[in-house]
Design an enzyme around this catalytic site. Structure first.
Site, PDB file in Angstrom:
ATOM      1  N   LYS A  67      89.480  81.859 103.470  1.00  0.00           N
ATOM      2  CA  LYS A  67      90.034  82.560 102.300  1.00  0.00           C
ATOM      3  C   LYS A  67      89.627  84.028 102.309  1.00  0.00           C
ATOM      4  CE  LYS A  67      87.869  80.105  99.130  1.00  0.00           C
ATOM      5  NZ  LYS A  67      87.209  79.070  99.898  1.00  0.00           N
ATOM      6  N   ARG A 144      88.127  77.648  90.320  1.00  0.00           N
ATOM      7  CA  ARG A 144      87.680  76.505  91.120  1.00  0.00           C
ATOM      8  C   ARG A 144      87.611  75.231  90.296  1.00  0.00           C
ATOM      9  NH1 ARG A 144      84.573  79.425  95.219  1.00  0.00           N
ATOM     10  NH2 ARG A 144      83.615  78.038  96.724  1.00  0.00           N
ATOM     11  N   ARG A 222      74.223  82.055 105.972  1.00  0.00           N
ATOM     12  CA  ARG A 222      74.088  81.771 104.538  1.00  0.00           C
ATOM     13  C   ARG A 222      73.246  80.518 104.335  1.00  0.00           C
ATOM     14  NH1 ARG A 222      80.060  81.962 101.970  1.00  0.00           N
ATOM     15  NH2 ARG A 222      79.246  80.133 100.917  1.00  0.00           N
ATOM     16  N   ARG A 233      79.657  70.635  99.489  1.00  0.00           N
ATOM     17  CA  ARG A 233      80.632  71.591  98.940  1.00  0.00           C
ATOM     18  C   ARG A 233      82.062  71.072  99.126  1.00  0.00           C
ATOM     19  NH1 ARG A 233      78.437  76.169 102.229  1.00  0.00           N
ATOM     20  NH2 ARG A 233      80.421  77.200 101.950  1.00  0.00           N
TER      21      ARG A 233
HETATM   22  P1  ADP Z   1      82.863  78.735  99.968  1.00  0.00           P
HETATM   23  O1  ADP Z   1      82.604  79.108 101.365  1.00  0.00           O
HETATM   24  O2  ADP Z   1      82.304  77.386  99.619  1.00  0.00           O
HETATM   25  O3  ADP Z   1      84.297  78.891  99.562  1.00  0.00           O
HETATM   26  P2  ADP Z   1      81.968  80.904  98.179  1.00  0.00           P
HETATM   27  O4  ADP Z   1      81.397  82.052  98.899  1.00  0.00           O
HETATM   28  O5  ADP Z   1      83.327  81.062  97.580  1.00  0.00           O
HETATM   29  O6  ADP Z   1      81.883  79.674  99.147  1.00  0.00           O
HETATM   30  O7  ADP Z   1      80.984  80.472  96.992  1.00  0.00           O
HETATM   31  C1  ADP Z   1      79.618  80.245  97.216  1.00  0.00           C
HETATM   32  C2  ADP Z   1      79.026  79.519  96.024  1.00  0.00           C
HETATM   33  O8  ADP Z   1      79.173  80.339  94.840  1.00  0.00           O
HETATM   34  C3  ADP Z   1      79.721  78.213  95.654  1.00  0.00           C
HETATM   35  O9  ADP Z   1      79.233  77.115  96.413  1.00  0.00           O
HETATM   36  C4  ADP Z   1      79.349  78.091  94.179  1.00  0.00           C
HETATM   37  O10 ADP Z   1      77.998  77.684  94.015  1.00  0.00           O
HETATM   38  C5  ADP Z   1      79.440  79.530  93.695  1.00  0.00           C
HETATM   39  N1  ADP Z   1      80.792  79.850  93.189  1.00  0.00           N
HETATM   40  C6  ADP Z   1      81.658  80.757  93.721  1.00  0.00           C
HETATM   41  N2  ADP Z   1      82.796  80.801  93.004  1.00  0.00           N
HETATM   42  C7  ADP Z   1      82.650  79.902  92.000  1.00  0.00           C
HETATM   43  C8  ADP Z   1      83.483  79.481  90.928  1.00  0.00           C
HETATM   44  N3  ADP Z   1      84.703  79.996  90.737  1.00  0.00           N
HETATM   45  N4  ADP Z   1      82.985  78.550  90.072  1.00  0.00           N
HETATM   46  C9  ADP Z   1      81.750  78.044  90.229  1.00  0.00           C
HETATM   47  N5  ADP Z   1      80.925  78.379  91.227  1.00  0.00           N
HETATM   48  C10 ADP Z   1      81.357  79.308  92.116  1.00  0.00           C
END
Ligand code: ADP
Length: 288
Positions: A67, A144, A222, A233
């Site tokens: 993404k 999300r 990370r 996740r």
């Molecule tokens: P991913 O690679 O899982 O898509 P992100 O970088 O988007 O990871 O997000 C990392 C973490 O930040 C998520 O696992 C969650 O803990 C938190 N997070 C990010 N966006 C949201 C959201 N919209 N609602 C709740 N938690 C979020």
């Protein structure tokens, strides 16, 4: 945008998702995408609104699907900010603010941050952008949960929701291959995906996205990109975020995009389905 940030804040704290008058809006979206989808994208902004603002798009997809990569490329192409809520969360974690302690365990266990906190972080980011005169956005990682989608729906028009898709075994490998340069902050991926075709399904090759030699010794992983946390996740995505896909699918706003391979193969195809090839060529000509 000022109204948006106020409304986002109040919706998250009051639980209200009162809708603004979406039904009065006209039918043509600002930027090209397939005619069939464009026709189903209701409601689209009025001509006046379109002239005044840039695209307002959302990118959905499982962890590791890419993404961030595609949203960031498109944001450069369209001249709109790429706003990734995961980045906002990581910035908060890196700070010494009171929220940081609260978030660290949640994120490192692969859980979702509460809707209230995430809306607060997004609201702050939008306010800052507004002060700098930003218009439009590509949201990555938000919404999300269906609750987040309802909050967003109550305060603004989303023109298009792009749902990126990849098979699950590839997603895990891609998450485990992710690296960030601790100095320049750029994202790379060391995984070389080479999946054989099976049962009539084509194979898939995704070359690694290797860092330049200057970044090679500064790569970090990370904390939430371990196999156990990635699987958690993915489980949470299926539980909490698949219903968000359905939320937009029912509205006819979801553009499903199965990634055919790595960036060299997928990027031109994505531009094609978004009817942005010309835009891309114009930019390349302008840069020449
Ligand atoms: P991913 O690679 O899982 O898509 P992100 O970088 O988007 O990871 O997000 C990392 C973490 O930040 C998520 O696992 C969650 O803990 C938190 N997070 C990010 N966006 C949201 C959201 N919209 N609602 C709740 N938690 C979020």
């Amino acid at each position: 945008m000022a109204a948006l940030t106020r409304l986002l804040r109040s919706a998250a704290t009051s639980g209200s998702t009162a809708r603004i008058s979406l039904s009065t809006l006209a039918s043509e979206p600002k930027t090209g995408f397939p005619a069939g989808l464009a026709a189903r994208l209701a409601p689209a902004p009025t001509r006046k609104e379109r002239d005044e603002r840039n695209v307002q798009w959302v990118f959905l997809g499982c962890p590791g699907v890419g993404k961030g990569t595609y949203a960031s490329r498109l944001s450069q192409l369209l001249g709109v900010p790429h706003i990734a809520t995961g980045d906002l969360v990581r910035e908060e974690l890196a700070s010494t603010g009171p929220l940081s302690q609260k978030l660290v365990d949640i994120v490192n266990q692969g859980k979702l941050v509460s809707d209230e906190i995430i809306v607060e972080l997004l609201t702050k980011r939008l306010s800052k952008g507004e002060e700098k005169g930003e218009s439009g956005f590509i949201l990555d990682g938000f919404p999300r949960t269906v609750r987040q989608a309802e909050i967003l729906e109550g305060v603004m028009d989303i023109d298009l929701v792009v749902n990126l898709k990849l098979r699950e075994d590839v997603l895990v490998e891609k998450c485990l291959g992710r690296r960030i340069c601790s100095e320049c902050g750029k994202n790379f991926n060391l995984a070389r995906i080479n999946v054989e075709g099976q049962n009539g399904q084509p194979g898939m090759y995704m070359p690694p996205l290797l860092p330049p030699s200057g970044c090679m010794t500064k790569l970090i992983t990370r904390a939430d990109d371990t196999e156990e946390v990635v699987k958690e996740r993915l489980r949470i995505y299926n539980d909490m975020s698949l219903p968000v896909e359905e939320f937009y699918r029912r509205q006819g706003r979801l553009l499903e995009f199965d990634l055919p391979g790595g960036i060299p193969e997928s990027w031109p195809k994505l531009l094609q389905v978004l009817s942005l090839e010309e835009h891309h060529e114009d930019k390349q000509l302008a840069a020449a």
